[in-house]
Write a protein that holds these residues in place. Structure first.
Motif, PDB file in Angstrom:
ATOM      1  N   UNK A 172       0.800  -1.219   0.000  1.00 11.86           N
ATOM      2  CA  UNK A 172       0.000   0.000   0.000  1.00 11.86           C
ATOM      3  C   UNK A 172       0.828   1.263   0.000  1.00 11.86           C
ATOM      4  N   UNK A 173       2.006   1.213   0.619  1.00  8.02           N
ATOM      5  CA  UNK A 173       2.869   2.390   0.681  1.00  8.02           C
ATOM      6  C   UNK A 173       3.298   2.854  -0.704  1.00  8.02           C
ATOM      7  N   UNK A 174       3.340   1.941  -1.649  1.00  8.41           N
ATOM      8  CA  UNK A 174       3.738   2.297  -3.002  1.00  8.41           C
ATOM      9  C   UNK A 174       2.585   2.487  -3.957  1.00  8.41           C
ATOM     10  N   UNK A 175       1.358   2.528  -3.427  1.00  7.54           N
ATOM     11  CA  UNK A 175       0.166   2.645  -4.287  1.00  7.54           C
ATOM     12  C   UNK A 175      -0.617   3.899  -3.905  1.00  7.54           C
ATOM     13  N   UNK A 176      -0.653   4.919  -4.745  1.00  5.16           N
ATOM     14  CA  UNK A 176      -1.340   6.178  -4.411  1.00  5.16           C
ATOM     15  C   UNK A 176      -2.828   6.017  -4.119  1.00  5.16           C
ATOM     16  N   UNK A 177      -3.435   4.950  -4.610  1.00  9.24           N
ATOM     17  CA  UNK A 177      -4.871   4.754  -4.396  1.00  9.24           C
ATOM     18  C   UNK A 177      -5.183   4.217  -2.999  1.00  9.24           C
ATOM     19  N   UNK A 178      -4.187   3.737  -2.273  1.00 14.80           N
ATOM     20  CA  UNK A 178      -4.414   3.156  -0.949  1.00 14.80           C
ATOM     21  C   UNK A 178      -4.326   4.256   0.101  1.00 14.80           C
ATOM     22  N   UNK A 179      -5.457   4.573   0.715  1.00 11.45           N
ATOM     23  CA  UNK A 179      -5.485   5.595   1.773  1.00 11.45           C
ATOM     24  C   UNK A 179      -5.009   5.027   3.088  1.00 11.45           C
ATOM     25  N   UNK A 180      -5.430   3.786   3.387  1.00 16.63           N
ATOM     26  CA  UNK A 180      -5.101   3.202   4.693  1.00 16.63           C
ATOM     27  C   UNK A 180      -5.181   1.685   4.608  1.00 16.63           C
ATOM     28  N   UNK A 181      -4.251   1.016   5.268  1.00 12.90           N
ATOM     29  CA  UNK A 181      -4.338  -0.426   5.523  1.00 12.90           C
ATOM     30  C   UNK A 181      -4.514  -0.574   7.022  1.00 12.90           C
ATOM     31  N   UNK A 182      -5.593  -1.193   7.436  1.00  9.76           N
ATOM     32  CA  UNK A 182      -5.900  -1.277   8.860  1.00  9.76           C
ATOM     33  C   UNK A 182      -6.360  -2.689   9.203  1.00  9.76           C
ATOM     34  N   UNK A 183      -6.364  -3.013  10.473  1.00  5.87           N
ATOM     35  CA  UNK A 183      -6.879  -4.300  10.870  1.00  5.87           C
ATOM     36  C   UNK A 183      -6.142  -4.884  12.043  1.00  5.87           C
ATOM     37  N   UNK A 184      -6.522  -6.107  12.347  1.00  8.42           N
ATOM     38  CA  UNK A 184      -5.990  -6.813  13.503  1.00  8.42           C
ATOM     39  C   UNK A 184      -6.130  -8.299  13.227  1.00  8.42           C
ATOM     40  N   UNK A 185      -5.063  -9.054  13.457  1.00  9.88           N
ATOM     41  CA  UNK A 185      -5.138 -10.477  13.191  1.00  9.88           C
ATOM     42  C   UNK A 185      -5.444 -10.736  11.730  1.00  9.88           C
ATOM     43  N   UNK A 186      -6.380 -11.652  11.493  1.00 10.19           N
ATOM     44  CA  UNK A 186      -6.785 -11.961  10.125  1.00 10.19           C
ATOM     45  C   UNK A 186      -8.105 -11.266   9.793  1.00 10.19           C
ATOM     46  N   UNK A 187      -8.099  -9.957  10.013  1.00 10.68           N
ATOM     47  CA  UNK A 187      -9.249  -9.089   9.733  1.00 10.68           C
ATOM     48  C   UNK A 187      -8.668  -7.758   9.266  1.00 10.68           C
ATOM     49  N   UNK A 188      -8.433  -7.644   7.955  1.00 10.09           N
ATOM     50  CA  UNK A 188      -7.630  -6.554   7.407  1.00 10.09           C
ATOM     51  C   UNK A 188      -8.428  -5.810   6.335  1.00 10.09           C
ATOM     52  N   UNK A 189      -8.398  -4.486   6.391  1.00  8.52           N
ATOM     53  CA  UNK A 189      -9.084  -3.659   5.403  1.00  8.52           C
ATOM     54  C   UNK A 189      -8.107  -2.788   4.642  1.00  8.52           C
ATOM     55  N   UNK A 190      -8.338  -2.630   3.329  1.00  9.24           N
ATOM     56  CA  UNK A 190      -7.541  -1.746   2.473  1.00  9.24           C
ATOM     57  C   UNK A 190      -8.488  -0.711   1.899  1.00  9.24           C
ATOM     58  N   UNK A 191      -8.375   0.536   2.369  1.00  8.39           N
ATOM     59  CA  UNK A 191      -9.280   1.583   1.913  1.00  8.39           C
ATOM     60  C   UNK A 191      -8.705   2.269   0.677  1.00  8.39           C
TER      61      UNK A 191
END
Length: 427
Positions: free
Chosen positions: A341-360
């Protein structure tokens, strides 16, 4: 369109959505993989909306279902049911709720509906506090407390619902505050709200919002809320339909990230406990659970077959420390995804905990949600052999990653690589 797709459209409601431009028919699965009707194999990072919690075709669960089906499939709650009592005993202990009682349903929607019935009857109030951006199911009462407009099709409601700040950390009026100041601002908002209303029955909240895009408040928010709620006698319902059973890695239940003041008054669960079988339920302390003054039963809740599946699945889960696996492998996976995500301008945030991860996803250079990009990444990931989900606030611009909890390190690395290619190709 395929023949099956045409048949689906001819008999199904228009609002019954399907993923993908060319919808997918899944025919079988094993472990963390599934196959479609054309023989294509996919790494499954969505698990039937977080429901195949452990693994596809888990032998221990399949054996338990087969053996129980060979004895008796159904009896209803009007008769003693050994598998139901045994699973209730285990869940009551695991819940952390003192003097707990357990009622089984067939879904998370029905579980939340039951929790609302209990809370309103116990408090003699039809006023409910809910979180903005929340989702609690598709029944008439559940959509009326859903703060995510995309999943609430009617404003008609049997309940008076008031929405509270705090479920979304990085958007809204308090987004720029530190965690401590964010919590204080949300508590002040709750205090102010309660000063202008009648006494509410309960606050219902997902510790991590599922359909809302895997958003979460800082740890401790609901503990701070609890101090306010307790002063008013208001119950706390923790909706653990997606966060329960160790998926977050750090905790067995999502409420435990907010545990300073003990467990919730009511806990609802579903999804993963059945590993694909239809199990939901409510746990509450006896005083609350027993407040109903009319008869009630469940025809299909607590079915002997689903209870046998739940018992086998829970035993496997605990014996193989799948919560620990979610923490370890989930930590690796979110690291890999954040690097992508750090290298993708379209990714605002990667968030989550354990195996519950969201890519906004957003339109590059803005904070504007980009549901078209999310749909394109979903398609590109499928083409690469990976199934993921979507969610988010008022637009489905968040990619949802929630593999079975038995995910291996090699599979996590493989899925992250496919995601990287999909994001590059589609955004």
């Amino acid at each position: 369109m395929t023949g099956l797709h045409e048949r689906h459209l001819a008999v199904s409601p228009d609002w019954l959505a399907l993923y993908y431009r060319k919808p997918l028919e899944i025919t079988h699965g094993e472990g963390r993989h599934v196959w479609d009707a054309d023989g294509n194999r996919y790494l499954d990072f969505f698990g039937g909306i977080l429901t195949t919690m452990t693994a596809h075709a888990l032998p221990e669960v399949t054996k338990a279902v087969t053996e129980q089906a060979g004895r008796i499939i159904h009896s209803s709650t009007l008769y003693l049911n050994r598998p139901m009592v045994e699973l209730a005993e285990r869940i009551a202990t695991l819940s952390g709720i003192p003097d707990a009682r357990v009622f089984f349903t067939t879904s998370g929607t029905e579980a939340n509906d039951t929790a609302l019935l209990l809370a309103t009857a116990y408090r003699r109030s039809n006023q409910i506090l809910a979180m903005r951006n929340s989702y609690h199911g598709r029944s008439f009462s559940a959509v009326s407390i859903t703060g995510n407009q995309a999943w609430s099709p009617t404003s008609l409601s049997p309940l008076q619902t008031l929405y509270v700040h705090g479920g979304v950390r990085t958007r809204g009026p308090y987004a720029e505050l530190s965690d401590d100041r964010f919590i204080k601002a949300c508590v002040a908002d709750l205090e102010d709200l309660l000063g202008h209303t009648r006494e509410a029955a309960a606050l219902i909240a997902e510790p991590i919002q599922g359909v809302g895009g895997f958003t979460a408040p800082p740890d401790g928010l609901y503990a701070a809320f609890r101090e306010v709620l307790d002063r008013h006698g208001i119950l706390w319902i923790s909706d653990e339909v997606q966060t329960g059973w160790g998926r977050t890695g750090d905790h067995f239940w999502g409420w435990q990230a907010h545990a300073e003041n003990g467990p919730p008054d009511i806990l609802t669960f579903a999804k993963g406990i059945g590993n694909g079988m239809s199990i939901g339920g409510v746990v509450a302390r006896a005083e609350v659970m027993n407040c109903l003054d009319a008869n009630s039963i469940s025809t299909f809740g607590g079915s002997p077959v689903t209870m046998a599946a739940g018992l086998a699945n829970l035993s496997y889960h605990l014996e193989h420390d799948l919560q620990g696996n979610a923490r370890r492998v989930g930590g690796l996976l979110i690291e890999r995804i954040r690097a992508v995500g750090a290298g993708c301008p379209a990714v605002r945030e990667v968030r989550g905990r354990g195996l519950m991860i969201g890519i906004e996803l957003v339109r590059p250079g803005t904070d504007e949600a980009d549901p078209e990009a999310a749909a394109a990444v979903l398609e590109a990931a499928r083409a690469g052999g990976l199934l993921i989900g979507k969610g988010g606030g008022h637009s489905t611009s968040v990619l949802r990653i929630a593999p079975p909890l038995s995910l291996t390190v090699a599979e996590a690395e493989e899925g992250a690589a496919i995601l990287a290619d999909a994001l590059q190709a589609a955004t």
